[in-house]
Write an enzyme that holds these catalytic residues in place. Structure first.
Site, PDB file in Angstrom:
ATOM      1  N   TYR A  10       0.835  -1.205   0.000  1.00 37.23           N
ATOM      2  CA  TYR A  10       0.000   0.000   0.000  1.00 37.23           C
ATOM      3  C   TYR A  10       0.868   1.253   0.000  1.00 37.23           C
ATOM      4  O   TYR A  10       0.657   2.179  -0.798  1.00 37.23           O
ATOM      5  CB  TYR A  10      -0.910  -0.030   1.221  1.00 37.23           C
ATOM      6  CG  TYR A  10      -1.756   1.197   1.430  1.00 37.23           C
ATOM      7  CD1 TYR A  10      -2.808   1.500   0.588  1.00 37.23           C
ATOM      8  CD2 TYR A  10      -1.512   2.045   2.509  1.00 37.23           C
ATOM      9  CE1 TYR A  10      -3.603   2.615   0.795  1.00 37.23           C
ATOM     10  CE2 TYR A  10      -2.302   3.163   2.725  1.00 37.23           C
ATOM     11  CZ  TYR A  10      -3.337   3.452   1.873  1.00 37.23           C
ATOM     12  OH  TYR A  10      -4.117   4.563   2.090  1.00 37.23           O
ATOM     13  N   LYS A  20       1.153   4.076  -3.061  1.00 39.15           N
ATOM     14  CA  LYS A  20       0.890   5.490  -2.816  1.00 39.15           C
ATOM     15  C   LYS A  20       2.107   6.342  -3.160  1.00 39.15           C
ATOM     16  O   LYS A  20       1.984   7.434  -3.731  1.00 39.15           O
ATOM     17  CB  LYS A  20       0.494   5.698  -1.354  1.00 39.15           C
ATOM     18  CG  LYS A  20      -0.922   5.262  -1.023  1.00 39.15           C
ATOM     19  CD  LYS A  20      -1.954   6.199  -1.636  1.00 39.15           C
ATOM     20  CE  LYS A  20      -3.343   5.958  -1.097  1.00 39.15           C
ATOM     21  NZ  LYS A  20      -4.339   6.920  -1.618  1.00 39.15           N
TER      22      LYS A  20
END
Length: 321
Positions: free
Chosen positions: A144, A148
């Site tokens: 994650y 990002k």
């Protein structure tokens, strides 16, 4: 203003939409998500809710028009879910974001894009007491965070080139979120307040010694609006990345605040059950930050944990004491 919010079916997106409606400054507001978002109770004619799969170029072409003045990118597969399903995380957090940015730079160059990133872009700090700044090199400890970070770099470069006007805000863990648990590894942080204050058990999957960087929903929404209104010239260092303000608290402190708010009955509803995968993710997130840049740019500081709980009860109520 003509505003689009992606991931608008989530908690922050819905609160942001309600805030825009109260401001009465927008000509149009579009709320988009993979499941059609519910309209706020204060809905007005300028608001529309759209079911849209933003991994589809057709959906992007339909939503991303030249009339938009501000685009809030809130969509995403959260940390725990992105770690569990790499392909889905890449598809939504990375591929869809690139598709959106590339479509916008083609049809609406220079549009303001507010991108909600995460402090999960960092790996563990050199020491627990070391406060990180935007100048520290990210080294994500989760897929994650990596997804990002890649999106941050792309939007930062498009902004450098004048293709888009990006505002990249790294959010602390938002606490307390109402509703059901999410796929975020940090979901327990809200759960250990939300569920006991509603008379339900909640599992604590991490050590009580864990430190976390948190911020209240009211402050996060206030700072998203500030990012919207910030002058482009304010980014003097060339980077559009800002670590938003928050506070550092331990799980011990959070449980003490739960007891102070809901009494021993609420505290007794906490079930300690360590979970290795969750701990591995959240322990890779630093918990202390130097937010000098955010303060210089005028972003709001957060309040105390006690004040955050007071706001949560004011906004969403509680079934306990």
């Amino acid at each position: 203003m003509n505003v689009l919010i992606t991931g608008a079916g989530g908690f922050i997106g819905s609160v942001l939409a309600e805030t825009f409606l109260r401001e009465n400054k927008t000509a149009s507001i579009t709320l988009a998500d993979v499941i059609e978002p519910a309209a706020p109770a204060s809905s007005k004619p300028m608001l529309r809710c759209v079911k849209a799969d933003l991994t589809s170029q057709k959906a992007c072409d339909s939503l991303l028009t030249k009339e938009l003045t501000h685009v809030f990118l809130l969509h995403g597969i959260m940390s725990g879910a992105a770690e569990a399903d790499l392909e889905l995380g890449i598809k939504v957090n990375l591929d869809a974001t690139r598709k959106i940015l590339d479509t916008l730079r083609r049809v609406n160059p220079g549009v303001k894009v507010i991108f909600t990133s995460t402090t999960a872009v960092y790996g563990p700090p050199p020491s627990p007491d070391y406060p990180l700044t935007e100048a520290n090199a990210p080294s994500p400890g989760s897929s994650y965070g990596a997804q990002k970070l890649i999106s941050e770099i792309l939007l930062n470069d498009y902004s450098r080139r004048g293709l888009l006007d990006g505002r990249i805000v790294r959010l602390p863990t938002v606490l307390v979120r109402p509703g059901k648990p999410t796929g975020a590894a940090s979901s327990f942080a809200s759960g250990i307040f939300r569920e006991p204050l509603n008379g339900e058990k909640s599992v604590l999957p991490v050590s009580k010694d864990l430190l976390v960087w948190i911020c209240s929903p009211r402050t996060v929404v206030k700072n998203l609006i500030h990012a919207r209104d910030l002058a482009t010239e304010a980014y003097e260092d060339g980077s559009r990345v800002v670590n938003l303000p928050g506070i550092t608290v331990s799980i011990h402190e959070m449980l003490a605040a739960l007891k102070a708010t809901g009494g021993q009955a609420a505290l007794d509803l906490i079930v300690e059950k360590r979970d290795g995968p969750t701990e591995k993710i959240v322990e890779s997130w630093p918990a202390k930050y130097d937010t000098t840049k955010a303060r210089r740019l005028g972003f709001a500081e957060d309040g105390t944990l006690a004040n955050t709980l007071k706001e949560y009860i004011e906004d969403y109520g509680t079934k306990t004491r």
